[in-house]
Design a protein around this motif. Structure first.
Motif, PDB file in Angstrom:
ATOM      1  N   ILE A  95       0.844  -1.203   0.000  1.00  0.00           N
ATOM      2  CA  ILE A  95       0.000   0.000   0.000  1.00  0.00           C
ATOM      3  C   ILE A  95       0.875   1.247   0.000  1.00  0.00           C
ATOM      4  O   ILE A  95       1.498   1.576   1.004  1.00  0.00           O
ATOM      5  CB  ILE A  95      -0.917   0.027   1.242  1.00  0.00           C
ATOM      6  CG1 ILE A  95      -1.669  -1.296   1.395  1.00  0.00           C
ATOM      7  CG2 ILE A  95      -1.895   1.202   1.150  1.00  0.00           C
ATOM      8  CD1 ILE A  95      -2.458  -1.403   2.697  1.00  0.00           C
ATOM      9  N   ASP A  96       0.950   1.927  -1.146  1.00  0.00           N
ATOM     10  CA  ASP A  96       1.597   3.244  -1.180  1.00  0.00           C
ATOM     11  C   ASP A  96       0.476   4.250  -0.955  1.00  0.00           C
ATOM     12  O   ASP A  96      -0.272   4.591  -1.874  1.00  0.00           O
ATOM     13  CB  ASP A  96       2.299   3.477  -2.520  1.00  0.00           C
ATOM     14  CG  ASP A  96       3.074   4.797  -2.516  1.00  0.00           C
ATOM     15  OD1 ASP A  96       2.566   5.785  -1.959  1.00  0.00           O
ATOM     16  OD2 ASP A  96       4.191   4.823  -3.070  1.00  0.00           O
ATOM     17  N   VAL A  97       0.351   4.700   0.281  1.00  0.00           N
ATOM     18  CA  VAL A  97      -0.835   5.474   0.669  1.00  0.00           C
ATOM     19  C   VAL A  97      -0.957   6.740  -0.171  1.00  0.00           C
ATOM     20  O   VAL A  97      -2.034   7.048  -0.695  1.00  0.00           O
ATOM     21  CB  VAL A  97      -0.789   5.818   2.178  1.00  0.00           C
ATOM     22  CG1 VAL A  97      -1.995   6.652   2.578  1.00  0.00           C
ATOM     23  CG2 VAL A  97      -0.720   4.540   3.013  1.00  0.00           C
ATOM     24  N   GLU A  98       0.130   7.471  -0.304  1.00  0.00           N
ATOM     25  CA  GLU A  98       0.062   8.732  -1.053  1.00  0.00           C
ATOM     26  C   GLU A  98      -0.385   8.477  -2.496  1.00  0.00           C
ATOM     27  O   GLU A  98      -1.279   9.165  -3.012  1.00  0.00           O
ATOM     28  CB  GLU A  98       1.423   9.439  -1.036  1.00  0.00           C
ATOM     29  CG  GLU A  98       1.782  10.055   0.307  1.00  0.00           C
ATOM     30  CD  GLU A  98       2.520   9.099   1.241  1.00  0.00           C
ATOM     31  OE1 GLU A  98       2.483   7.870   0.999  1.00  0.00           O
ATOM     32  OE2 GLU A  98       3.137   9.582   2.199  1.00  0.00           O
ATOM     33  N   ASP A  99       0.248   7.517  -3.158  1.00  0.00           N
ATOM     34  CA  ASP A  99      -0.097   7.241  -4.557  1.00  0.00           C
ATOM     35  C   ASP A  99      -1.535   6.759  -4.691  1.00  0.00           C
ATOM     36  O   ASP A  99      -2.284   7.227  -5.549  1.00  0.00           O
ATOM     37  CB  ASP A  99       0.844   6.179  -5.132  1.00  0.00           C
ATOM     38  CG  ASP A  99       2.152   6.790  -5.593  1.00  0.00           C
ATOM     39  OD1 ASP A  99       2.364   8.001  -5.384  1.00  0.00           O
ATOM     40  OD2 ASP A  99       2.966   6.047  -6.167  1.00  0.00           O
ATOM     41  N   ALA A 100      -1.932   5.820  -3.855  1.00  0.00           N
ATOM     42  CA  ALA A 100      -3.244   5.189  -4.004  1.00  0.00           C
ATOM     43  C   ALA A 100      -4.388   6.152  -3.688  1.00  0.00           C
ATOM     44  O   ALA A 100      -5.501   5.974  -4.172  1.00  0.00           O
ATOM     45  CB  ALA A 100      -3.343   3.956  -3.108  1.00  0.00           C
ATOM     46  N   LEU A 101      -4.110   7.171  -2.861  1.00  0.00           N
ATOM     47  CA  LEU A 101      -5.167   8.096  -2.438  1.00  0.00           C
ATOM     48  C   LEU A 101      -5.010   9.479  -3.071  1.00  0.00           C
ATOM     49  O   LEU A 101      -5.794  10.389  -2.773  1.00  0.00           O
ATOM     50  CB  LEU A 101      -5.168   8.237  -0.914  1.00  0.00           C
ATOM     51  CG  LEU A 101      -5.917   7.151  -0.125  1.00  0.00           C
ATOM     52  CD1 LEU A 101      -5.269   5.797  -0.302  1.00  0.00           C
ATOM     53  CD2 LEU A 101      -5.992   7.516   1.350  1.00  0.00           C
ATOM     54  N   GLY A 102      -4.009   9.653  -3.920  1.00  0.00           N
ATOM     55  CA  GLY A 102      -3.818  10.961  -4.534  1.00  0.00           C
ATOM     56  C   GLY A 102      -3.423  12.035  -3.527  1.00  0.00           C
ATOM     57  O   GLY A 102      -3.854  13.181  -3.632  1.00  0.00           O
ATOM     58  N   LEU A 103      -2.615  11.658  -2.543  1.00  0.00           N
ATOM     59  CA  LEU A 103      -2.156  12.615  -1.539  1.00  0.00           C
ATOM     60  C   LEU A 103      -0.748  13.088  -1.867  1.00  0.00           C
ATOM     61  O   LEU A 103       0.072  12.319  -2.382  1.00  0.00           O
ATOM     62  CB  LEU A 103      -2.161  11.967  -0.147  1.00  0.00           C
ATOM     63  CG  LEU A 103      -3.530  11.506   0.362  1.00  0.00           C
ATOM     64  CD1 LEU A 103      -3.376  10.680   1.635  1.00  0.00           C
ATOM     65  CD2 LEU A 103      -4.436  12.711   0.616  1.00  0.00           C
ATOM     66  N   VAL A 107       2.846  15.233  -0.380  1.00  0.00           N
ATOM     67  CA  VAL A 107       3.564  15.510   0.861  1.00  0.00           C
ATOM     68  C   VAL A 107       2.898  16.696   1.547  1.00  0.00           C
ATOM     69  O   VAL A 107       2.627  17.710   0.909  1.00  0.00           O
ATOM     70  CB  VAL A 107       5.043  15.822   0.565  1.00  0.00           C
ATOM     71  CG1 VAL A 107       5.756  16.262   1.840  1.00  0.00           C
ATOM     72  CG2 VAL A 107       5.724  14.608  -0.036  1.00  0.00           C
ATOM     73  N   GLU A 153      -9.478  10.174  -6.947  1.00  0.00           N
ATOM     74  CA  GLU A 153      -8.054   9.979  -7.252  1.00  0.00           C
ATOM     75  C   GLU A 153      -7.718   8.491  -7.281  1.00  0.00           C
ATOM     76  O   GLU A 153      -6.912   8.037  -8.083  1.00  0.00           O
ATOM     77  CB  GLU A 153      -7.189  10.695  -6.213  1.00  0.00           C
ATOM     78  CG  GLU A 153      -7.151  12.194  -6.373  1.00  0.00           C
ATOM     79  CD  GLU A 153      -6.546  12.609  -7.710  1.00  0.00           C
ATOM     80  OE1 GLU A 153      -5.485  12.090  -8.074  1.00  0.00           O
ATOM     81  OE2 GLU A 153      -7.157  13.436  -8.405  1.00  0.00           O
ATOM     82  N   TYR A 194      -5.919   6.033 -10.030  1.00  0.00           N
ATOM     83  CA  TYR A 194      -4.787   5.163  -9.680  1.00  0.00           C
ATOM     84  C   TYR A 194      -5.061   3.732 -10.147  1.00  0.00           C
ATOM     85  O   TYR A 194      -4.198   3.081 -10.758  1.00  0.00           O
ATOM     86  CB  TYR A 194      -4.590   5.212  -8.171  1.00  0.00           C
ATOM     87  CG  TYR A 194      -3.500   4.334  -7.605  1.00  0.00           C
ATOM     88  CD1 TYR A 194      -2.154   4.673  -7.754  1.00  0.00           C
ATOM     89  CD2 TYR A 194      -3.802   3.187  -6.873  1.00  0.00           C
ATOM     90  CE1 TYR A 194      -1.152   3.893  -7.198  1.00  0.00           C
ATOM     91  CE2 TYR A 194      -2.809   2.404  -6.315  1.00  0.00           C
ATOM     92  CZ  TYR A 194      -1.489   2.757  -6.475  1.00  0.00           C
ATOM     93  OH  TYR A 194      -0.503   1.992  -5.923  1.00  0.00           O
ATOM     94  N   ALA A 236       2.694  14.491   8.182  1.00  0.00           N
ATOM     95  CA  ALA A 236       2.270  14.619   6.782  1.00  0.00           C
ATOM     96  C   ALA A 236       3.419  14.981   5.841  1.00  0.00           C
ATOM     97  O   ALA A 236       3.311  14.787   4.625  1.00  0.00           O
ATOM     98  CB  ALA A 236       1.168  15.680   6.676  1.00  0.00           C
ATOM     99  N   GLU A 244       8.181   6.371   1.236  1.00  0.00           N
ATOM    100  CA  GLU A 244       8.699   5.690   0.055  1.00  0.00           C
ATOM    101  C   GLU A 244       9.668   6.595  -0.718  1.00  0.00           C
ATOM    102  O   GLU A 244      10.772   6.181  -1.072  1.00  0.00           O
ATOM    103  CB  GLU A 244       7.554   5.247  -0.871  1.00  0.00           C
ATOM    104  CG  GLU A 244       6.751   4.054  -0.335  1.00  0.00           C
ATOM    105  CD  GLU A 244       5.595   4.473   0.560  1.00  0.00           C
ATOM    106  OE1 GLU A 244       5.582   5.625   1.050  1.00  0.00           O
ATOM    107  OE2 GLU A 244       4.699   3.638   0.783  1.00  0.00           O
TER     108      GLU A 244
END
Lengths: 164, 164
Positions: A43-51, A53, B12, B16, B41, B46
């Protein structure tokens, strides 16, 4: 204590820092959202949720359980850093899904000589587990009365679906 | 309970999932490393560590504390999914750095009417805090005798530096 992987990570970080440009961000998450999810490597949280930094607090443990430590983290998130929404995300093919607590305790004893009465968080029904974590958080009197949602992330497809 | 941010995240995620190609990954992290870091945040774990999807377990809470829940997660990580190294990463400008525990309890009481005797994990010396978490993990008899390192991530520069 260093290993090859440790050295590689430090080398990759040096490359990252060379072009780093996020020094203006402050600690308060820009979206006001705190995510609670599993430690799972897929689970790459940022990528999967469009978040991006700076967008969200990301709290992770084995199974996405609403543990006492997650509640502590959410209290800090809300009271010190202003988040006003919680999203709990379990996932398919979790190591704890259908795991055998007694067998896990046996593995710890066999490999370390240490007996433990720890509950590891094994569960049988993924959607029900996520709903139970959401209910646990909604029922915490010390947490603010903010939205708490529950999602399942499918590691097979990368897709999220709402369950609570 | 849905919000604008919740809807945006689901949108988003649909983008993905459309090009998702990681369905062949299994649960065991490819590098054998488990990371313990803060929920902050500003830390994209990664990106900052050069990790790809599938590489490492990532455990996060407020402050990167070696809590009972982190120990539970590491036991699952080691016994079910084969990790053999732990890296603890604190960071500069953490909300808990220099925080006032009594003031935090007061904020909870003022905003929710709930008294709590929780210890939130405030600390005064960042490097010493990270070293203490590393020592806590090294001293756990139920965890395997594997490398445990401690790093500090500088949110000002994106750089990691080793402290334990």
């Amino acid at each position: 204590m260093a290993s090859g992987e440790f050295d590689r990570i430090l080398g990759e970080n040096a490359r990252y820092a060379r072009t780093f440009d996020r020094s203006a961000l402050t600690a308060a998450p820009l979206t006001g959202v705190a995510i609670v999810t599993c430690m799972d490597a897929r689970i790459d949280v940022e990528d999967a949720l469009g978040l991006r930094v700076g967008d969200a607090h990301i709290i992770r443990n084995a199974g996405a359980l609403a543990s006492a430590d997650v509640i502590r983290s959410l209290l800090v998130s809300q009271q010190l850093l202003g988040t006003r929404e919680v999203i709990v995300i379990g996932h398919t093919r979790c190591g704890l899904h259908g795991a055998d607590e007694a067998a896990l305790r046996g593995k710890v004893a066999d490999s370390t000589g240490t007996d433990t009465d720890l509950h590891f968080g094994a569960f049988d029904d993924l959607d029900a587990m996520v709903r139970a974590q959401v209910e646990t958080l909604r029922g915490q009197p010390a947490l603010l009365d903010t939205p708490v949602s529950g999602l399942v992330y499918e590691v097979e497809t990368g897709r999220l679906r709402a369950v609570a």
